[in-house]
Scaffold this motif. Structure first.
Motif, mmCIF file in Angstrom:
data_model
loop_
_atom_site.group_PDB
_atom_site.id
_atom_site.type_symbol
_atom_site.label_atom_id
_atom_site.label_comp_id
_atom_site.label_asym_id
_atom_site.label_seq_id
_atom_site.Cartn_x
_atom_site.Cartn_y
_atom_site.Cartn_z
ATOM 1 N N GLU A 172 -13.935 79.992 -10.349
ATOM 2 C CA GLU A 172 -12.833 79.031 -10.297
ATOM 3 C C GLU A 172 -11.572 79.738 -10.776
ATOM 4 N N GLU A 220 -19.092 81.084 -3.975
ATOM 5 C CA GLU A 220 -18.017 80.093 -3.909
ATOM 6 C C GLU A 220 -16.792 80.601 -4.662
ATOM 7 N N ASN A 279 -12.668 79.415 -5.452
ATOM 8 C CA ASN A 279 -11.672 78.357 -5.374
ATOM 9 C C ASN A 279 -10.330 78.876 -5.876
ATOM 10 N N ASP A 294 -6.320 77.630 -6.120
ATOM 11 C CA ASP A 294 -5.557 76.396 -6.043
ATOM 12 C C ASP A 294 -4.198 76.578 -6.721
ATOM 13 N N ARG A 296 -12.306 77.739 -0.871
ATOM 14 C CA ARG A 296 -11.354 76.635 -0.966
ATOM 15 C C ARG A 296 -10.006 77.200 -1.396
#
Length: 604
Positions: A158, A180, A182, A184, A206
């Motif tokens: 993250e 994964e 991410n 942002d 993402r």
């Protein structure tokens, strides 16, 4: 003596065991320890630094909501069994190299919502078992090369809501099992393609809230295992290049809250494994027919909150597994059955919050209102007045044939139309139709082609056919077609164009459009058409003669100049004698027995 030794040894053993037990069960001041769960909770205790005295068998350590500023080198080295460490919501601005060295069993590390600006290489060394790392909501500016190189088992990273301006090409080197990622709300100005290409095992990506306007070609190359891509809240993104998603085998793609005005068909065409597509909250106005057929496995399409005005017939043709359509909160007035490959496969339909015209085109939906899942949001009629604001579930089966009706298209003026004109004349053919819903009008040319709204022969917005500056080849019959969901009507007209005499002129096509030529232009045009060559014979003879005379004059001047130059140099010999000895026929040099030779050359 023996007994005394035994007693002394037993006492030391008891003290040693007691000491070890105290160390294993110790708890730092102001912290709460839960031996049964092997947890140490130091959250919200106003700590300025990481305390000492943790139990060596602790598996979870919570240091959130404190005022810790620095994490020192080997700060947690004694916690061999620690599996989860949470340092979120502090004011950490510095983490020293090897700060987490010794945490061999740590699986989760959270450093969320702190003040980190840069992470030195080596900070995360000694974490072979780490699976989850949260660095979000910091002030990190750049990920340097090899920042995560020893985290071979990390699966989730993250990294959102930082001030990232750059991700180095080898920043993700070593994350060979990351699944994964991410990102942002960062300040990235381009997709970190080279850095992402290091993530060979990535399955979910993402990327939220960037200011990039174009998704370039090969943006995600070498991510062959990527299955889910989420792009959202890019207010400037209005272009998706045709090869931007090349090489991906996605099953889920989300591009929402962006600025796409059309569906990026060319970029999607190769995603044959795609099942879920979400393009919601983009100003897309139409779903065109026969352009999604390559998405063979598509099951769901979400296009909510857009600017959809129509979905063309055949838009989902070929999608045999299509089962859910979400077009809520758009500007649709209808949804025809011909849009779908098979309405029998459709399970969920979100059609609410659209200005729906409840006529025969929506009858197929209303008749399936009990079997079709509207996801708890019933569609509502906006017109006609007789059914305004009524939900689909409120209609009884008996009233459907009476209320959900259409009037077939009908051409109002069916009087024969025939035009016999001379070449260059502009002709108009009228075609007005009526019906409910209002019919669409198209024209078929004499060559069996559909007439477009542009060009010399065009269809005007009111349905009239205009033939500007008619040509002989335009002659023939033209057919007007008026149609709606209830039926079609047609009308045939005739055009016959007579060719002009040779002294008459017709308009010509220029950059400004079709122009009527003046008399002088017409005369010049006629002259040019009559003469295949740009010059006549007389002009060619004069030009050739003048050129030949110019050549002779130049040669004469050169000879005169050479004559005067030779006179200035004195007497010039006009002959020259040259002696020579020929080479032997056997290739030898000139021997004594060889005879010489002589020749005389006259200079002219």
């Amino acid at each position: 003596m023996y007994v005394e030794s035994v007693v002394r040894w037993g006492a030391w053993s008891i003290l040693l065991q007691f000491g070890l037990g105290a160390s294993a069960g110790s708890c730092p001041p102001r912290c709460v320890c839960r031996p049964e769960a092997k947890e140490v909770i130091c959250s919200g205790k106003h700590l300025n630094s990481v305390p000492d005295g943790f139990s060596s068998d602790a598996r979870r350590l919570d240091l959130t909501h404190n005022k810790i500023k620095t994490v020192g080198r080997r700060q947690f080295s004694g916690l061999l069994h620690l599996q989860e460490l949470d340092l979120s919501d502090n004011i950490i601005s510095m983490i020293e190299v090897e700060a987490f060295q010794g945490l061999q069993n740590l699986r989760t590390l959270c450093i969320k919502n702190n003040r980190l600006k840069i992470i030195p290489v080596g900070v995360f060394s000694g974490l072979p078992s780490l699976r989850f790392l949260d660095l979000s909501q910091n002030e990190i500016l750049v990920f340097l090369d090899y920042t995560f190189k020893e985290m071979v088992n990390l699966q989730t990273l993250e990294a959102g809501e930082n001030d990232l301006v750059f991700i180095s090409q080898r920043a993700f080197f070593g994350l060979q099992n990351l699944q994964e990622l991410n990102l942002d709300r960062s300040n990235l100005t381009s997709i970190p393609t080279e850095a992402l290409s290091q993530l060979q095992s990535l399955t979910r990506l993402r990327i939220l809230r960037l200011t990039i306007s174009t998704l370039p070609n090969n943006a995600f190359r070498r991510l062959h295992r990527l299955r889910s891509l989420l792009i959202a809240n890019w207010p400037s993104l209005d272009t998706v290049a045709s090869n931007s998603l090349i090489g991906l085998n996605l099953t889920s793609l989300v591009i929402r809250n962006c600025n796409l005005s059309v569906i990026p068909y060319s970029a999607l065409r190769h995603l044959v494994y795609l099942r879920f597509l979400d393009l919601s909250y983009n100003p897309i106005t139409v779903i065109q027919s026969n352009l999604l057929g390559d998405l063979l496995r598509l099951q769901e399409l979400h296009l909510a909150g857009g600017s959809l005005l129509r979905i063309e017939p055949g838009a989902f043709r070929g999608l045999a597994y299509f089962r859910m359509l979400n077009v809520t909160s758009n500007q649709l007035t209808t949804l025809e059955e011909s849009v779908f490959h098979s309405v029998g496969n459709l399970q969920v339909l979100r059609l609410d919050r659209n200005p729906l015209a409840c006529d025969c085109r929506l009858l197929w939906v209303v008749r399936r209102r009990l079997r079709l899942n509207f996801d708890g949001h019933q569609p509502t009629c906006s017109s006609p007045d007789a059914v305004r604001q009524r939900e689909f579930r409120d209609f009884s089966e008996k009233e459907l044939p009476r209320l959900f009706t259409c009037r077939p298209a009908r051409i109002m003026d069916r009087r024969p139309q025939e035009a016999r004109v001379e070449e260059g004349t502009t002709v108009l053919f009228s075609c007005k139709a009526d019906g409910d819903p209002f019919p669409s009008i198209s024209w078929i040319s004499s060559h069996k082609n559909v007439v477009s709204p542009t060009g010399r022969i065009r269809v005007l917005p009111n349905g009239t056919l205009e033939v500007r500056y008619a040509q002989v080849q335009d002659s023939g019959t033209y057919q007007c077609l008026a149609g709606n969901a209830a039926g079609n009507d047609s009308l045939t007209v005739g055009l016959y164009v007579k060719g002009l005499p040779r002294n008459r002129t017709i308009p010509y096509l220029s950059e400004e459009g079709w122009v009527e030529p003046s008399n002088s232009q017409a005369a010049n045009s006629s002259a040019q058409m009559a003469k295949p060559y740009p010059f006549d014979a007389k002009t060619l003879i004069i030009a050739t003669t003048m050129g030949f005379l110019s050549f002779l004059s130049s040669v004469a001047i050169c000879f005169v100049f050479m004559f005067f130059w030779s006179q200035s140099k004195g007497q010039i010999k006009h002959t020259a004698t040259i002696d020579f000895v020929p080479r032997s026929s056997m290739g030898g040099g000139g021997g004594d027995g060889g005879d010489g030779g002589r020749f005389t050359m006259k200079l002219i």
